[in-house]
Scaffold this motif. Structure first.
Motif, mmCIF file in Angstrom:
data_model
loop_
_atom_site.group_PDB
_atom_site.id
_atom_site.type_symbol
_atom_site.label_atom_id
_atom_site.label_comp_id
_atom_site.label_asym_id
_atom_site.label_seq_id
_atom_site.Cartn_x
_atom_site.Cartn_y
_atom_site.Cartn_z
ATOM 1 N N LEU A 153 0.850 -1.185 0.000
ATOM 2 C CA LEU A 153 0.000 0.000 0.000
ATOM 3 C C LEU A 153 0.890 1.241 0.000
ATOM 4 O O LEU A 153 1.646 1.469 0.950
ATOM 5 N N ARG A 154 0.806 2.052 -1.071
ATOM 6 C CA ARG A 154 1.708 3.185 -1.231
ATOM 7 C C ARG A 154 1.088 4.519 -0.835
ATOM 8 O O ARG A 154 1.679 5.281 -0.072
ATOM 9 N N SER A 155 -0.082 4.837 -1.344
ATOM 10 C CA SER A 155 -0.681 6.150 -1.076
ATOM 11 C C SER A 155 -2.186 6.077 -1.269
ATOM 12 O O SER A 155 -2.713 5.123 -1.852
ATOM 13 N N TYR A 156 -2.880 7.112 -0.768
ATOM 14 C CA TYR A 156 -4.331 7.157 -0.882
ATOM 15 C C TYR A 156 -4.770 8.563 -1.278
ATOM 16 O O TYR A 156 -4.340 9.551 -0.685
ATOM 17 N N ASP A 157 -5.598 8.643 -2.329
ATOM 18 C CA ASP A 157 -6.153 9.913 -2.790
ATOM 19 C C ASP A 157 -7.567 10.027 -2.228
ATOM 20 O O ASP A 157 -8.480 9.340 -2.688
ATOM 21 N N GLU A 158 -7.753 10.892 -1.217
ATOM 22 C CA GLU A 158 -9.039 10.985 -0.534
ATOM 23 C C GLU A 158 -10.141 11.503 -1.453
ATOM 24 O O GLU A 158 -11.281 11.039 -1.400
ATOM 25 N N LYS A 159 -9.789 12.449 -2.333
ATOM 26 C CA LYS A 159 -10.801 13.033 -3.218
ATOM 27 C C LYS A 159 -11.360 12.002 -4.171
ATOM 28 O O LYS A 159 -12.570 11.934 -4.410
ATOM 29 N N ARG A 160 -10.467 11.161 -4.744
ATOM 30 C CA ARG A 160 -10.901 10.162 -5.716
ATOM 31 C C ARG A 160 -11.207 8.807 -5.078
ATOM 32 O O ARG A 160 -11.617 7.883 -5.767
ATOM 33 N N GLU A 161 -10.955 8.704 -3.759
ATOM 34 C CA GLU A 161 -11.148 7.441 -3.036
ATOM 35 C C GLU A 161 -10.413 6.306 -3.735
ATOM 36 O O GLU A 161 -10.935 5.218 -3.945
ATOM 37 N N ALA A 162 -9.142 6.597 -4.079
ATOM 38 C CA ALA A 162 -8.319 5.638 -4.827
ATOM 39 C C ALA A 162 -7.079 5.288 -4.016
ATOM 40 O O ALA A 162 -6.349 6.170 -3.565
ATOM 41 N N LEU A 163 -6.832 3.996 -3.847
ATOM 42 C CA LEU A 163 -5.687 3.479 -3.105
ATOM 43 C C LEU A 163 -4.658 2.940 -4.098
ATOM 44 O O LEU A 163 -4.987 2.096 -4.938
ATOM 45 N N THR A 164 -3.426 3.435 -4.021
ATOM 46 C CA THR A 164 -2.367 3.010 -4.940
ATOM 47 C C THR A 164 -1.540 1.904 -4.307
ATOM 48 O O THR A 164 -1.076 2.036 -3.184
#
Length: 227
Positions: A153-164
């Motif tokens: 688990l690298r990062s999380y974009d809260e606006k897009r609700e996307a987990l990289t």
């Protein structure tokens, strides 16, 4: 004297026999959709690093709804890049308006489709914890940096609700799964496949698909790995 003369020649021959460093490329896919105001917004931008002529895979979304690219980039003699892409898209058809949505007293989860990717169920933004289900069906709350089924688990974009997530140089984005419960059987997932080949300048995006207000584009650039 003869041995002293031959030694530099042997060293030069050894260096000349070394294989050249392959050309590395960065391939990026951009996914655009219309927001609630009808304006286009980018909701996913996964990237992968590969080498000239080597096939690589880009995934966005889940096994139920998402897109899988298989891309092979090639460097041409004139400096342009050719991308051979196989696109597989999975999307549930829109619900029929005559079928009302209901909220059951005890929500149930639909059965999970088979996938080699973890499943993203939920997020505690304040605590930076993520509810992830592994291939064995085990769900747990984990922080960034944790590894699940080989994916980190690298990062999380809260606006897009996307987990990289990343694994062995490959990067994917998992969109937060939101189950919708209807009082009728869930529709079958529509699967579409397409092949396309585009030739472009490095860093120049090319549109390769899109429907229902969504657009998908690919771009690539050559990386200098000698620095």
């Amino acid at each position: 004297m003869l041995r002293a003369t031959l030694l530099p020649l042997l060293v030069l021959t050894a260096f000349a026999a070394e294989e050249p460093v392959p050309t590395h490329l960065k391939v990026k896919a951009s996914f655009t959709r219309l927001d609630k105001d009808g304006k286009p917004e980018i909701y996913a931008e996964p990237t992968v690093i590969t080498v000239d002529g080597k096939q690589t895979t880009i995934r966005v979304g889940s096994a139920e709804e998402g897109v899988v690219f298989t891309v092979t980039p090639k460097v041409n003699k004139d400096g342009t890049l050719t991308l051979d892409a196989d696109l597989e898209s999975r999307e549930a058809p829109p619900a029929v308006s005559s079928v009302p949505a209901v909220t059951p007293a005890v929500p149930t989860q639909p059965p999970r489709a088979k996938s080699n990717l973890p499943f993203f169920h939920g997020v505690l933004t304040k605590d930076k914890l993520f509810s992830i289900e592994d291939a064995a069906g085990k769900r747990q709350w984990v922080p960034l940096g944790r590894r699940i089924d080989g994916w980190t688990l690298r990062s999380y974009d809260e606006k897009r609700e996307a987990l990289t997530l990343s694994r062995l140089g490959q990067s994917v984005e998992l969109v937060l799964h939101k189950a919708v419960i209807l009082d009728a059987p869930a529709p079958l997932v529509a699967v579409s496949r397409a092949k396309t080949t585009v030739t472009l300048q490095p860093g120049q995006p090319a549109l390769i698909g899109g429907a229902n207000g969504r657009k998908i584009s690919l771009e690539a650039e050559i990386l200098d790995v000698t620095k």
